[in-house]
Write an enzyme that holds these catalytic residues in place. Structure first.
Site, mmCIF file in Angstrom:
data_model
loop_
_atom_site.group_PDB
_atom_site.id
_atom_site.type_symbol
_atom_site.label_atom_id
_atom_site.label_comp_id
_atom_site.label_asym_id
_atom_site.label_seq_id
_atom_site.Cartn_x
_atom_site.Cartn_y
_atom_site.Cartn_z
ATOM 1 N N ARG A 14 -3.551 8.179 -10.518
ATOM 2 C CA ARG A 14 -4.729 8.305 -11.387
ATOM 3 C C ARG A 14 -6.018 8.598 -10.619
ATOM 4 N NH1 ARG A 14 -5.305 3.466 -15.081
ATOM 5 N NH2 ARG A 14 -3.891 2.310 -13.717
ATOM 6 N N GLN A 54 8.291 1.810 2.808
ATOM 7 C CA GLN A 54 9.130 1.710 1.614
ATOM 8 C C GLN A 54 9.558 3.147 1.289
ATOM 9 O OE1 GLN A 54 6.998 0.809 -1.985
ATOM 10 N NE2 GLN A 54 8.785 -0.072 -3.004
ATOM 11 N N GLY A 64 -3.284 -3.449 -1.450
ATOM 12 C CA GLY A 64 -4.231 -2.659 -0.667
ATOM 13 C C GLY A 64 -5.355 -2.059 -1.488
ATOM 14 N N ASN A 97 -26.321 19.306 25.549
ATOM 15 C CA ASN A 97 -25.218 18.519 26.112
ATOM 16 C C ASN A 97 -23.883 19.244 26.059
ATOM 17 O OD1 ASN A 97 -25.265 18.332 23.294
ATOM 18 N ND2 ASN A 97 -24.166 16.386 23.316
ATOM 19 N N ALA A 131 0.827 -1.215 0.000
ATOM 20 C CA ALA A 131 0.000 0.000 0.000
ATOM 21 C C ALA A 131 0.854 1.255 0.000
ATOM 22 C CB ALA A 131 -0.916 -0.010 1.217
HETATM 23 C C1 UD1 Z 1 0.679 -4.791 -10.998
HETATM 24 C C2 UD1 Z 1 1.420 -5.983 -11.606
HETATM 25 C C3 UD1 Z 1 0.666 -6.445 -12.853
HETATM 26 C C4 UD1 Z 1 -0.758 -6.799 -12.501
HETATM 27 C C5 UD1 Z 1 -1.433 -5.621 -11.827
HETATM 28 C C6 UD1 Z 1 -2.791 -6.057 -11.296
HETATM 29 C C7 UD1 Z 1 3.799 -5.699 -11.116
HETATM 30 C C8 UD1 Z 1 5.108 -5.290 -11.653
HETATM 31 N N1 UD1 Z 1 2.772 -5.588 -11.950
HETATM 32 O O1 UD1 Z 1 0.760 -3.719 -11.907
HETATM 33 O O2 UD1 Z 1 1.296 -7.583 -13.403
HETATM 34 O O3 UD1 Z 1 -1.473 -7.179 -13.680
HETATM 35 O O4 UD1 Z 1 -0.663 -5.148 -10.706
HETATM 36 O O5 UD1 Z 1 -3.484 -4.944 -10.797
HETATM 37 O O6 UD1 Z 1 3.726 -6.120 -9.978
HETATM 38 N N2 UD1 Z 1 3.140 -0.653 -4.690
HETATM 39 C C9 UD1 Z 1 3.977 -0.410 -3.634
HETATM 40 N N3 UD1 Z 1 5.224 0.062 -3.887
HETATM 41 C C10 UD1 Z 1 5.685 0.274 -5.151
HETATM 42 C C11 UD1 Z 1 4.810 0.027 -6.233
HETATM 43 C C12 UD1 Z 1 3.541 -0.457 -5.975
HETATM 44 O O7 UD1 Z 1 3.608 -0.598 -2.480
HETATM 45 O O8 UD1 Z 1 6.828 0.686 -5.264
HETATM 46 C C13 UD1 Z 1 1.792 -1.180 -4.406
HETATM 47 C C14 UD1 Z 1 0.688 -0.236 -4.857
HETATM 48 O O9 UD1 Z 1 0.328 0.637 -3.793
HETATM 49 C C15 UD1 Z 1 -0.434 -1.186 -5.203
HETATM 50 C C16 UD1 Z 1 0.299 -2.433 -5.663
HETATM 51 O O10 UD1 Z 1 1.608 -2.350 -5.141
HETATM 52 O O11 UD1 Z 1 -1.217 -1.530 -4.092
HETATM 53 C C17 UD1 Z 1 0.340 -2.581 -7.180
HETATM 54 O O12 UD1 Z 1 1.009 -1.476 -7.729
HETATM 55 P P1 UD1 Z 1 0.580 -0.825 -9.101
HETATM 56 O O13 UD1 Z 1 1.469 0.305 -9.384
HETATM 57 O O14 UD1 Z 1 -0.900 -0.583 -9.104
HETATM 58 O O15 UD1 Z 1 0.909 -2.011 -10.115
HETATM 59 P P2 UD1 Z 1 0.332 -2.195 -11.564
HETATM 60 O O16 UD1 Z 1 1.065 -1.347 -12.501
HETATM 61 O O17 UD1 Z 1 -1.138 -2.087 -11.534
#
Ligand code: UD1
Ligand code: MG
Length: 456
Positions: A22, A82, A111, A375, A16
């Site tokens: 977006r 992180q 998350g 109150n 998370a």
């Molecule tokens: C990710 C997957 C993709 C999958 C998709 C499904 C990877 C590389 N890609 O892409 O294959 O189809 O989810 O929704 O894993 N987050 C962190 N730290 C970071 C980056 C992300 O905590 O440095 C968390 C985000 O808050 C989120 C989750 O990881 O909860 C997914 O990150 P997001 O950037 O949405 O990944 P997608 O590009 O959607």
């Protein structure tokens, strides 16, 4: 094998840290409300269905606020930060130190993905018997930006992010949900080998499949319906998730034996509980923390939050129950009545236009129209206590702290500033004076003045 899958302890790692750009919002994505609570609570509840021994949440963007929301869900959850959001593999790596001593499996959830079911996680646990790495996949209607799962027969070979995929790989419909399950130590070992040499310059968690396969590990896909993997990236997706939550909750309530006068207009929260043979009128909104027993009638246009309603109660129309409202058996709360942090004892009635805050109302008491518990003195809140079988006359103001005894009464329009003993009648208002014929004379005078003005 000496142990069965069921004996394997589970650690839940919920990611998370991402910004959620977006959403176009100052608020971290996982704190946007879904069914009245932060989005991340839904993922945490999904994970809780498989009774994890340890729970870690990785925070980053808006960490203080996210950690606060996680603690409100359950203070026993560990949060790790992180420092830079450099990818999902780097995010998972942050969970390594709190899980250094942990022996068992780890499951990674996002998350922002609220609807993963207990059964699906259970099927992933079952699949772990025959595979080292288990990934949750779904057949996407429109694979778009999702990572693609490249299978060879039953074996998952690798995951390719859309940005890095060849046209042939892009034509694959089987997509990555993001949920992964593996032995915890193995997961961290694989994650440590991930590089960021890819189109996004990020450390992709998805790379662990190919790294694992090269090291001789087996990998397998467990499939679930796309609706379960719905992840929230935009406000449009949040609205779609809300609609999905509501339609599921309405159907569940109807199945559980609750009458919904107009289901499409009933709004449920994350944790609403309603007993069998209760009914809910149109346009009623449940905020978080509401439990309603059996045989309760909620009439249309009510707003309820953080309250408990016992059997036989009638609420509304147009009632507002706020946190700490405790309605005991056979109570009546009528139109334009607000109740906050108050207990209404069995059989008591507050039927019209009242504010009851920080109060105790005794059994079978009747609170007249327009009664207000005052109150708040501008600095502190104070309590009002009303005994059993009391009769509070219309438009009484109860200036707290104050108490009204059993079988006591107030005259209409009374401002109560002193305690009223049991059985007493309190009157605190100016005595009425009638001036014989004065109204008629006054009106004649006023009419004459008006006629003179218009004539001149
Ligand atoms: C990710 C997957 C993709 C999958 C998709 C499904 C990877 C590389 N890609 O892409 O294959 O189809 O989810 O929704 O894993 N987050 C962190 N730290 C970071 C980056 C992300 O905590 O440095 C968390 C985000 O808050 C989120 C989750 O990881 O909860 C997914 O990150 P997001 O950037 O949405 O990944 P997608 O590009 O959607
Ligand atoms: Mg995403």
């Amino acid at each position: 094998m000496s142990e069965t899958v069921k004996d394997t302890e589970l650690a839940l790692i919920t990611l998370a840290a991402g910004q959620g750009s977006r959403m176009n919002s100052d608020r971290p994505k996982v704190l946007h409300a879904l069914a009245g609570v932060p989005l991340i609570w839904h993922a945490l509840r999904s994970g809780d269905a498989v009774s994890p021994a340890r729970r870690i949440v990785v925070t980053g963007h808006g960490a203080d606020a996210v950690e606060h929301a996680v603690a409100l869900y359950d203070a026993a959850i560990t949060c790790v930060r992180q420092a830079q959001q450099s990818g999902t593999a780097d995010a998972v790596a942050q969970a390594q130190s709190p899980l250094a001593e942990f022996q068992g499996d780890a499951v990674v959830l996002y998350g922002d993905t609220p609807f993963i079911s207990a059964q699906t996680l259970q099927r992933m646990q079952d699949a772990r018997v025959s595979a080292d790495l288990v990934v949750l996949g779904f057949e996407a209607e429109d694979p778009g930006r999702y990572g693609r799962l490249v299978e060879n027969g039953q074996s998952l070979e690798r995951i390719v992010e859309a940005k890095d995929a060849s046209p042939q790989e892009l034509s694959i419909n089987l997509c990555n949900s993001g949920v992964v399950m593996a032995d915890c130590a193995t997961l961290f070992d694989l994650v440590s080998q991930v590089s960021n040499k890819n189109a996004a310059g990020e450390f992709y968690l998805t790379d662990i499949i190919q790294i694992g396969r090269h090291a001789g590990l087996s990998a397998q896909v467990v499939r679930c319906p796309q609706s379960e993997t719905l992840g929230i990236n935009t406000r449009g997706e949040l609205a779609a998730a809300e609609a999905r939550f509501q339609s599921t909750a309405r159907l569940q309530a109807l199945t559980d034996g609750v009458t919904l006068q107009d289901p499409d207009t009933t709004i449920f929260a994350f944790d609403t509980v309603i007993g069998r043979d209760s009914s809910v009128g149109a346009h009623t909104v449940f905020g978080p923390g509401v439990s309603v027993e059996s045989g309760v009638e909620i009439r249309p246009f009510c707003h309820l939050e953080g309250c408990h309603i016992s059997r036989g109660a009638i609420v509304g129309p147009f009632a507002r129950l706020r946190p700490g409202a405790e309605l005991q058996e056979d109570t009546h709360i009528g139109n334009f009545v607000e109740v906050k942090n108050s207990t209404i004892a069995p059989g008591a009635k507050v039927n019209h236009l009242s504010y009851v805050g920080d109060a105790e109302i005794g059994a079978a008491s009747n609170i007249g129209a327009g009664t207000i518990t005052c109150n708040y003195d501008g600095v502190s809140k104070h309590r009002t206590t009303i005994g059993a079988r009391a009769f509070i006359g219309s438009n009484t103001l109860l200036v707290a702290p104050v108490s009204v005894g059993d079988d006591a009464m107030t005259g209409s329009g009374t401002v109560v500033t002193d305690d009223i003993p049991d059985g007493d009648l309190a009157l605190a208002r100016a005595r009425q004076v009638n001036k014989p014929g004065m109204a008629r004379r006054l009106l004649q005078l006023l009419r004459a003045q008006k006629a003179k003005k218009q004539g001149g």
